[in-house]
Design a protein around this motif. Sequence first.
Motif, PDB file in Angstrom:
ATOM      1  N   GLU A 158       0.707  -1.202   0.187  1.00  0.00           N
ATOM      2  CA  GLU A 158      -0.084  -0.116   0.073  1.00  0.00           C
ATOM      3  C   GLU A 158       0.964   1.329  -0.059  1.00  0.00           C
TER       4      GLU A 158
ATOM      5  N   LEU B  66       3.959   3.745  -1.093  1.00  0.00           N
ATOM      6  CA  LEU B  66       4.730   3.687  -2.383  1.00  0.00           C
ATOM      7  C   LEU B  66       5.786   4.654  -2.008  1.00  0.00           C
TER       8      LEU B  66
ATOM      9  N   ILE C  66      -0.283   9.073  -3.872  1.00  0.00           N
ATOM     10  CA  ILE C  66       0.740   8.423  -4.267  1.00  0.00           C
ATOM     11  C   ILE C  66       2.076   9.073  -4.549  1.00  0.00           C
TER      12      ILE C  66
ATOM     13  N   SER D 193      -7.285  -0.515  -5.183  1.00  0.00           N
ATOM     14  CA  SER D 193      -6.294   0.536  -5.146  1.00  0.00           C
ATOM     15  C   SER D 193      -4.948  -0.212  -4.699  1.00  0.00           C
ATOM     16  N   SER D 194      -4.835  -1.021  -3.868  1.00  0.00           N
ATOM     17  CA  SER D 194      -3.820  -1.790  -3.438  1.00  0.00           C
ATOM     18  C   SER D 194      -2.735  -2.237  -4.564  1.00  0.00           C
TER      19      SER D 194
ATOM     20  N   TYR E  51       2.009   0.841  -9.892  1.00  0.00           N
ATOM     21  CA  TYR E  51       2.699   2.228  -9.961  1.00  0.00           C
ATOM     22  C   TYR E  51       4.090   2.100  -9.538  1.00  0.00           C
ATOM     23  N   ARG E  52       4.244   1.727  -8.373  1.00  0.00           N
ATOM     24  CA  ARG E  52       5.679   1.538  -7.584  1.00  0.00           C
ATOM     25  C   ARG E  52       6.536   0.803  -8.584  1.00  0.00           C
TER      26      ARG E  52
ATOM     27  N   ARG F 108      -1.780   0.853  -6.971  1.00  0.00           N
ATOM     28  CA  ARG F 108      -0.296   1.389  -6.371  1.00  0.00           C
ATOM     29  C   ARG F 108       0.668   0.770  -6.351  1.00  0.00           C
ATOM     30  N   ASP F 109       0.452  -0.683  -6.172  1.00  0.00           N
ATOM     31  CA  ASP F 109       1.818  -1.402  -6.136  1.00  0.00           C
ATOM     32  C   ASP F 109       2.327  -1.617  -7.743  1.00  0.00           C
TER      33      ASP F 109
END
Length: 351
Positions: free
Chosen positions: A49, A51, A341, A297-298, A304-305, A301-302
């Motif tokens: 979760e 970033l 983020i 969302s989790s 994206y990271r 987010r991951d």
Amino acid sequence: MQLKKITLLTLLVASATSLVFFSSCDRSGKVSAASASVNGKASANADAENLQGSSEDEPVKKIDPEANIPYEPIKIDTSGKWIVKGPKPLEGAILPDKRIIAFYGNLYSKKMGVLGEYPTQEMLTRLDTEVKKWEAADPKTPVQPALHLIIVTAQGQPGKQNRYSLRMPYKMIDSTLSIAKKRNAIVFLDIQVGHSTLKDEIPLLEPYLKLPNVHLGIDAEFSMKDGSVPGKKIGTFDAADINYATEYLQGLVKANNIPPKLLIVHRFTQRMITNSKDIKLRREVQVVMHMDGWGPSSLKRDTYRRYIYKEPVQYTGFKLFFKNDIKCGKPIMTPSQVLTIYPQPLYIQYQ
């Protein structure tokens, strides 16, 4: 030059031909780590979760291939924006002073995104609603509305020229430009090459890309370099492909004395973009690495990271799906949630 004329009855849009491996949701609403996707689903590991990253996630240093000037490590200013030292944008550049809020789709299809799903006025009203949400969430960053049009769609059949892609008619671009004027919006022309190439497709759009309010998007998901049928697996672009696009846009900016162009590059897996460290940055073009995955969302987010934060290029984008993001029983991310983020994306696309 004329793009191929088609009718609604003959159009085979990518959303209808893609093979999608639907992810499974457990009781917590998270996606299984084994899930995969075509057409925008993110890859595995839904639990991360945060970033911010640990010491192993320190940003890499970038080199400007043209000026041979080393970039400073990625920095975050007090507003949360991602700052990369390098070629200074030309006057008239949209980023980083504004945030772009774009509606994505194809005017001939209700299944490819919100842009074509609703009648024009209803679509614009919905765009107005999202723009107001972003203005409220981040009052310090002006919003630039945008329409992101898929002008070349990947296909499940080879077609007459064996391209596995279909070029939309110019009249679709004309219609989109007319709609965009109603909101002073910019327009992106998005390419899904299939078995074609950017070198074959981008020059056909030059009459429009020469306009100061028209920009470019390229979708690696449907670039099938290994000869696969689009939608059966996820495609890929190399830095060489992206460098061709930015060089072409650079030439248009110089030749026509227009503001810098934006290039949106879709990405949600590692292999979608290869050799990202070799992507050249140019003063005339602003490159946005766009996180195109869907899910809770989790997972977003991951993704994206993993694929945006870890391989920074210049600016970043984040995609929100009105329908796919809520399939696991969780609501779509709000602007305030997206703004948590690291770093804050400056290009937001809604499908």
